[in-house]
Design a protein around this motif. Structure first.
Motif, PDB file in Angstrom:
ATOM      1  N   UNK A  20      32.078  58.085  37.393  1.00  0.00           N
ATOM      2  CA  UNK A  20      32.253  56.714  37.827  1.00  0.00           C
ATOM      3  C   UNK A  20      31.006  55.870  37.786  1.00  0.00           C
ATOM      4  N   UNK A  21      29.912  56.403  37.302  1.00  0.00           N
ATOM      5  CA  UNK A  21      28.660  55.660  37.299  1.00  0.00           C
ATOM      6  C   UNK A  21      28.729  54.447  36.399  1.00  0.00           C
ATOM      7  N   UNK A  22      29.433  54.547  35.275  1.00  0.00           N
ATOM      8  CA  UNK A  22      29.525  53.427  34.346  1.00  0.00           C
ATOM      9  C   UNK A  22      30.813  52.612  34.520  1.00  0.00           C
ATOM     10  N   UNK A  23      31.658  52.986  35.458  1.00  0.00           N
ATOM     11  CA  UNK A  23      32.919  52.270  35.667  1.00  0.00           C
ATOM     12  C   UNK A  23      32.669  51.032  36.526  1.00  0.00           C
ATOM     13  N   UNK A  24      33.465  49.996  36.290  1.00  0.00           N
ATOM     14  CA  UNK A  24      33.370  48.784  37.110  1.00  0.00           C
ATOM     15  C   UNK A  24      34.001  49.079  38.470  1.00  0.00           C
ATOM     16  N   UNK A  25      33.708  48.271  39.486  1.00  0.00           N
ATOM     17  CA  UNK A  25      34.336  48.500  40.800  1.00  0.00           C
ATOM     18  C   UNK A  25      35.862  48.457  40.748  1.00  0.00           C
ATOM     19  N   UNK A  26      36.446  47.574  39.911  1.00  0.00           N
ATOM     20  CA  UNK A  26      37.902  47.497  39.802  1.00  0.00           C
ATOM     21  C   UNK A  26      38.473  48.790  39.218  1.00  0.00           C
ATOM     22  N   UNK A  27      37.797  49.330  38.192  1.00  0.00           N
ATOM     23  CA  UNK A  27      38.256  50.585  37.598  1.00  0.00           C
ATOM     24  C   UNK A  27      38.135  51.729  38.599  1.00  0.00           C
ATOM     25  N   UNK A  28      37.070  51.725  39.394  1.00  0.00           N
ATOM     26  CA  UNK A  28      36.912  52.775  40.399  1.00  0.00           C
ATOM     27  C   UNK A  28      38.018  52.690  41.449  1.00  0.00           C
TER      28      UNK A  28
END
Length: 189
Positions: A20-28
């Motif tokens: 999740x380091x490269x995921x946006x907050x919405x994707x998380x």
């Protein structure tokens, strides 16, 4: 000059990214099914299936308020109303006995000139009570399913439909000339 400054770092020496380091907050949030801050307290249930960046969002359901005491009181009043309707049916359909009882309560010594004329009124009163109880029950259940306070609906329905049925039952008594004559005679004494 030294060769160390001009060399690029070895890609194998770089640490691997965490989940999740490269995921946006919405994707998380979509992956862990956590609503966004502006979606945490919606006014009504929101069910969206539209994908956000290819990831379907999780449905957000508003929490409903529960009223257990209200439900108990509402069902108790509906049960009392049902017993009242069932007990009233035989009393109303025997209009001759009902008329004698009413005239006795009023303190009038009279007989109906045509007791059979009250039977259609009695049938109408029974229908009003039965339909009134059904309407009251339907409105109460509909209101409870929307998590609204509902105890007042059986009370209001009971008052409205009982008074309407009572007026239908008294109408033949008030239209009978023998009853009016007995009422006039009792007031002259």
């Amino acid at each position: 000059m030294s060769d160390v400054a001009n060399t690029e770092p070895d890609p194998r020496s770089r640490p691997r990214p965490q989940y999740g380091e490269y995921a946006t907050p919405e994707e998380q949030r979509a992956r862990i099914q956590e609503p966004a801050p502006w979606q945490r307290e919606p006014a009504a249930p929101i069910m969206t299936d539209a994908p956000v960046d290819g990831i379907p969002s999780a449905p957000v359901v508003a929490e409903k308020r529960q009223h257990p005491i209200d439900r108990i009181i509402t069902f108790a009043l509906l049960a009392y109303g049902l017993v009242n309707v069932i007990a009233s049916i035989p009393a109303f359909l025997d209009y001759g006995a009902y008329a004698e009882t009413m005239l006795g309560v009023m303190g009038v010594d009279a007989q109906l000139s045509d007791p059979a004329a009250g039977e259609p009124w009695a049938i109408a009163a029974v229908i009003v009570l039965a339909v009134g109880w059904c309407v009251t029950t339907a409105l109460s259940v509909w209101n409870m399913r929307r998590s609204r306070v509902s105890w007042w609906i059986p009370l209001a329905g009971g008052v409205v439909f009982s008074m309407t049925a009572g007026a239908l039952m008294v109408a033949p008594l008030m239209n009978d000339p023998a009853v009016w004559q007995a009422l006039l005679d009792s007031t002259r004494l």
